[in-house]
Design an enzyme around this catalytic site. Structure first.
Site, short mmCIF file in Angstrom:
data_model
loop_
_atom_site.label_atom_id
_atom_site.label_comp_id
_atom_site.label_asym_id
_atom_site.label_seq_id
_atom_site.Cartn_x
_atom_site.Cartn_y
_atom_site.Cartn_z
CE LYS A 194 -3.15 3.17 0.94
NZ LYS A 194 -4.06 3.67 -0.14
CB SER A 236 -12.53 9.11 -0.85
OG SER A 236 -11.73 10.24 -0.53
N GLY A 273 -8.05 7.91 1.66
CA GLY A 273 -7.28 8.93 2.38
C GLY A 273 -5.92 8.43 2.85
CG ASN A 296 0.26 7.09 -5.59
OD1 ASN A 296 -0.07 7.69 -6.62
ND2 ASN A 296 -0.61 6.60 -4.73
CB CYS A 324 1.69 11.60 -3.49
SG CYS A 324 2.95 12.29 -4.54
CB SER A 336 -8.87 5.30 -8.97
OG SER A 336 -8.22 6.17 -8.06
C1 LIG Z 1 -5.53 9.69 -3.53
C2 LIG Z 1 -4.46 9.75 -2.47
C3 LIG Z 1 -5.08 9.62 -1.09
C4 LIG Z 1 -3.80 11.11 -2.58
C5 LIG Z 1 -3.38 8.68 -2.75
C6 LIG Z 1 -3.72 7.26 -2.34
C7 LIG Z 1 -4.77 6.64 -3.20
C8 LIG Z 1 -6.02 6.28 -2.70
C9 LIG Z 1 -6.42 6.51 -1.28
O1 LIG Z 1 -5.67 6.05 -0.35
O2 LIG Z 1 -7.49 7.13 -1.11
N1 LIG Z 1 -6.96 5.71 -3.51
C10 LIG Z 1 -6.73 5.49 -4.84
O3 LIG Z 1 -7.59 4.97 -5.59
N2 LIG Z 1 -5.51 5.81 -5.36
C11 LIG Z 1 -4.53 6.40 -4.59
O4 LIG Z 1 -3.43 6.68 -5.13
#
Ligand SMILES: CC(C)(C)CCc1c(C(=O)O)[nH]c(=O)[nH]c1=O
Length: 314
Positions: free
Chosen positions: A44, A73, A75, A129, A132, A198
């Protein structure tokens, strides 16, 4: 037919793995992935410090009528960088390669994690990622090309030119494919790109409750599943065409051998599963492996190289 492949000169039994964020946040999940028939696995996305993430419900599967998918979402809930660094130190690399995903909240946090990893003796593969968060109010890194360039310059020099990769958000404009690829191609040590994360900030509404279905961000969240397959294939092929020196990992809309085949045809060397893995669990790798092999047999393909990147145009 064989699904065997290599990635950054490492042998893999097959091209299938999880998408970062799914079934990979804690040791029990990582151990289940290790035991599964995936060819590789990724952790993760982590931040320097542990995070609880957003209030629930923060992930929902969109079932019922077609097409099928998910919205989330989360987070960035995670156990914190030291936890995953420790896992990289005890992973059994003979069984399968391990990727470690990082998503620092600031450039300095990313550089601190990269600095710890650069001296690491493990062959864990770094995937940064680029969804970020950036400065609040600014677009995510993957959509802020100057910030992305700065991050890559700092990270690649900080990582001592060791090979690494980036997880990209989806792009929807040819000019953006061109611009993102031009930046990435200036960093030879960025050895792979993973397309796609996503599709950001979708909104799913339930007609019965006349409400959104996830709690954070007024219901706005990242979309996965069937909905994103054509966009995922486009991003895989766009970067496959523009970054001939880099490998592409496909992610988005894979739930069977069929979509895995399409991603590989479009140029993906490896294929990640998120939504479908979340719903089915690690047994999915056994099923999708068999389905992909069957398709290859039907088409007379001996190995992945027989069709990798061989998408035809009209
Ligand atoms: C969207 C972020 C929270 C900034 C990064 C982590 C992440 C999340 C998440 O932890 O919400 N969900 C996703 O589908 N893609 C991601 O890269």
């Amino acid at each position: 037919s064989s699904l065997a492949t290599t990635f950054l000169d490492l042998p893999l039994a097959n091209p299938l793995m999880n998408a970062s964020g799914v079934w990979c946040s804690v040791a029990s999940q990582l151990e289940a992935l290790l035991e599964s028939e995936s060819g590789a696995m990724v952790t993760k996305s982590c931040t320097l410090d542990p995070r609880n993430g957003n209030p629930e419900p923060r992930y929902r599967v969109l079932d019922g009528n077609k097409p099928w998918g998910s919205i989330n979402s989360m987070g960035l809930p995670n156990e914190g960088f030291p936890y995953y660094l420790r896992y990289t130190e005890r992973h059994d690399y003979e069984t399968k390669p391990l990727f470690i995903s990082i998503s620092g909240l600031t450039l300095d946090d990313n550089l601190a994690m990269v600095d710890s990893l650069k001296d690491a003796v493990t062959p864990a593969i770094l995937e940064i990622n680029l969804s970020c968060p950036n400065v609040p109010g600014k677009a995510q890194l993957g959509y802020d090309f100057d910030a992305m360039d700065t991050l890559l310059a700092e990270v690649t020099s900080g990582y001592g030119q060791r090979q690494l990769g980036v997880k990209l958000p989806p792009y929807f404009d040819i000019a953006h494919f061109d611009e993102a690829a031009a930046i990435l191609n200036r960093y030879p040590s960025v050895a792979f790109v993973t397309c796609i994360n996503s599709i950001g900030n979708a909104l799913v509404i339930d007609i019965n409750t006349e409400s959104v279905i996830i709690k954070p961000k007024d219901g706005f969240g990242g979309l996965g599943g069937d909905y994103v397959l054509p966009t995922a294939l486009a991003n895989v092929n766009a970067f496959y065409r523009r970054c001939p020196e880099k490998a592409v990992i496909g992610c988005g809309g894979v739930k069977s051998g069929h979509e895995a085949f399409l991603h590989i045809l479009a140029g993906a060397t490896l294929v990640q599963m998120g939504t479908a893995l979340y719903e089915e669990g690690p047994g999915i790798f056994t099923r999708v492996k068999a389905e992909l092999l069957e398709i290859m047999k039907q088409k007379g393909y001996e190995n992945l190289a027989d069709f990798h990147g061989k998408l035809k145009t009209l």
